[in-house]
Design a protein around this motif. Structure first.
Motif, short mmCIF file in Angstrom:
data_model
loop_
_atom_site.label_atom_id
_atom_site.label_comp_id
_atom_site.label_asym_id
_atom_site.label_seq_id
_atom_site.Cartn_x
_atom_site.Cartn_y
_atom_site.Cartn_z
N GLN A 31 38.36 -30.65 21.51
CA GLN A 31 39.50 -30.86 20.64
C GLN A 31 39.30 -32.07 19.73
N SER A 32 38.62 -33.08 20.23
CA SER A 32 38.43 -34.31 19.45
C SER A 32 37.35 -34.17 18.40
N THR A 33 36.45 -33.20 18.56
CA THR A 33 35.34 -33.06 17.62
C THR A 33 35.44 -31.82 16.75
N THR A 34 36.44 -31.00 16.99
CA THR A 34 36.60 -29.78 16.21
C THR A 34 37.80 -29.91 15.29
N ALA A 35 37.59 -29.65 14.00
CA ALA A 35 38.67 -29.76 13.04
C ALA A 35 39.73 -28.71 13.33
N PRO A 36 41.00 -29.10 13.31
CA PRO A 36 42.07 -28.12 13.53
C PRO A 36 42.15 -27.16 12.34
N GLU A 37 42.81 -26.05 12.54
CA GLU A 37 42.93 -25.06 11.48
C GLU A 37 44.04 -25.47 10.52
N PRO A 95 56.15 -28.14 -1.69
CA PRO A 95 56.32 -29.52 -1.23
C PRO A 95 56.35 -29.69 0.28
N GLU A 96 57.17 -28.90 0.97
CA GLU A 96 57.30 -29.06 2.42
C GLU A 96 55.98 -28.76 3.13
N ASP A 97 55.32 -27.70 2.69
CA ASP A 97 54.05 -27.32 3.29
C ASP A 97 52.99 -28.39 3.07
N MET A 98 52.92 -28.92 1.86
CA MET A 98 51.91 -29.94 1.57
C MET A 98 52.18 -31.22 2.36
N ALA A 99 53.43 -31.62 2.45
CA ALA A 99 53.76 -32.83 3.20
C ALA A 99 53.36 -32.69 4.66
N GLN A 100 53.63 -31.53 5.25
CA GLN A 100 53.28 -31.30 6.65
C GLN A 100 51.76 -31.33 6.84
N ARG A 101 51.04 -30.70 5.93
CA ARG A 101 49.58 -30.67 6.06
C ARG A 101 48.97 -32.06 5.85
N LEU A 102 49.53 -32.83 4.93
CA LEU A 102 49.03 -34.19 4.71
C LEU A 102 49.16 -35.04 5.97
N LEU A 103 50.30 -34.97 6.61
CA LEU A 103 50.51 -35.76 7.82
C LEU A 103 49.59 -35.29 8.95
N ALA A 104 49.40 -33.98 9.06
CA ALA A 104 48.52 -33.44 10.10
C ALA A 104 47.07 -33.84 9.84
N MET A 105 46.65 -33.80 8.58
CA MET A 105 45.28 -34.19 8.24
C MET A 105 45.06 -35.67 8.51
N ARG A 106 46.00 -36.50 8.08
CA ARG A 106 45.84 -37.94 8.29
C ARG A 106 45.76 -38.27 9.78
N ALA A 107 46.60 -37.63 10.58
CA ALA A 107 46.60 -37.89 12.02
C ALA A 107 45.27 -37.47 12.65
N TYR A 108 44.80 -36.29 12.28
CA TYR A 108 43.54 -35.80 12.85
C TYR A 108 42.36 -36.69 12.43
N LEU A 109 42.27 -37.00 11.14
CA LEU A 109 41.14 -37.78 10.65
C LEU A 109 41.18 -39.21 11.17
N ALA A 110 42.38 -39.74 11.39
CA ALA A 110 42.48 -41.09 11.97
C ALA A 110 41.95 -41.11 13.39
N ARG A 111 42.19 -40.03 14.13
CA ARG A 111 41.68 -39.95 15.51
C ARG A 111 40.16 -39.94 15.55
N GLN A 112 39.55 -39.39 14.50
CA GLN A 112 38.09 -39.34 14.47
C GLN A 112 37.47 -40.72 14.30
N GLN A 113 38.27 -41.67 13.80
CA GLN A 113 37.77 -43.03 13.60
C GLN A 113 37.88 -43.88 14.86
N ASP A 114 38.66 -43.40 15.84
CA ASP A 114 38.87 -44.17 17.08
C ASP A 114 37.64 -44.10 17.99
#
Length: 216
Positions: free
Chosen positions: A31-37, A197-216
């Motif tokens: 889960q930590s190394t595979t990009a979410p869909e 707008p709603e879809d993009m906002a949700q995806r932005l937050l999900a992407m940021r959260a996932y990519l931030a975890r990859q830096q940990d």
């Protein structure tokens, strides 16, 4: 029962626990190394090329100007009759839907890149983008420098002249994609139209959260 079988039966619970731990560890690692869909998220970040533009305050704008925060880039021009004002209005809605960032590194910046440096001077860009949101910024430059960035990001644009008698009244057909740049100045996602707008906002937050975890 033979002693060997007795010892094996006693070891079964321990073996089961070990296998369970290994399985859980494997799942977490996957889960930590595979990009979410998440639609638009790239599997591998792409570094930006070296370029030099001018921002809407007349200051130098380069790839280093994008470091330290998340940026959404949209390419267009101020005399665009439909796609640009519609997309910038949509991005203003996205910005309003995003929660306030706790720090600069988590914030999203919205940047308009004009592909019409000939008719879009800094002072015009300043007024244009801030009509949609006071925090929006813009930049432009020579065609050669714009092309460096546009081509690296897969953005296509070209002039069309509807009225041959007035070539100065040209239009520019251009891609309507929106690019997400991470704090390391790398492209990590592309949002293709139609933009909601709603879809993009949700995806932005999900992407940021996932990519931030990859830096940990």
């Amino acid at each position: 029962m033979p002693p060997v079988l007795t010892r094996f039966r006693l070891l079964l619970p321990l073996l089961f626990v070990i296998l369970l731990v290994l399985l859980l560890f494997g799942i977490r690692y996957y889960q930590s190394t595979t990009a979410p869909e998440i639609d638009g998220l790239h599997r591998k970040p792409t570094p930006l090329p070296t370029f030099q533009l001018q921002d809407d305050k007349g200051q130098v704008f380069t790839q280093d100007s994008l470091r330290g925060q998340w940026s959404l880039l949209f390419f267009g021009y101020t005399q665009c009759p439909d796609i640009c004002p519609g997309t910038l209005s949509m991005l203003a809605q996205v910005k309003a839907l995003l929660p306030e960032a706790k720090n600069t590194a988590d914030s999203f910046q919205f940047r308009f890149i004009s592909v019409d440096g000939q008719r879009d001077p800094p002072e015009l860009l300043y007024e244009y983008v801030r009509y949609f949101d006071p925090a929006f910024t813009a930049a432009t430059g020579s065609k050669a420098e714009i092309d460096k960035l546009a081509q690296a990001l897969g953005i296509v644009y070209y002039r069309t002249i509807p009225d041959k008698a007035h070539p100065e009244r040209y239009l520019i057909d251009h891609s309507a994609s929106i690019l997400l740049i991470n704090p390391a100045a790398q492209r990590v996602a592309t949002f293709q139209p139609p933009h909601l707008p709603e879809d993009m906002a949700q995806r932005l937050l999900a992407m940021r959260a996932y990519l931030a975890r990859q830096q940990d």
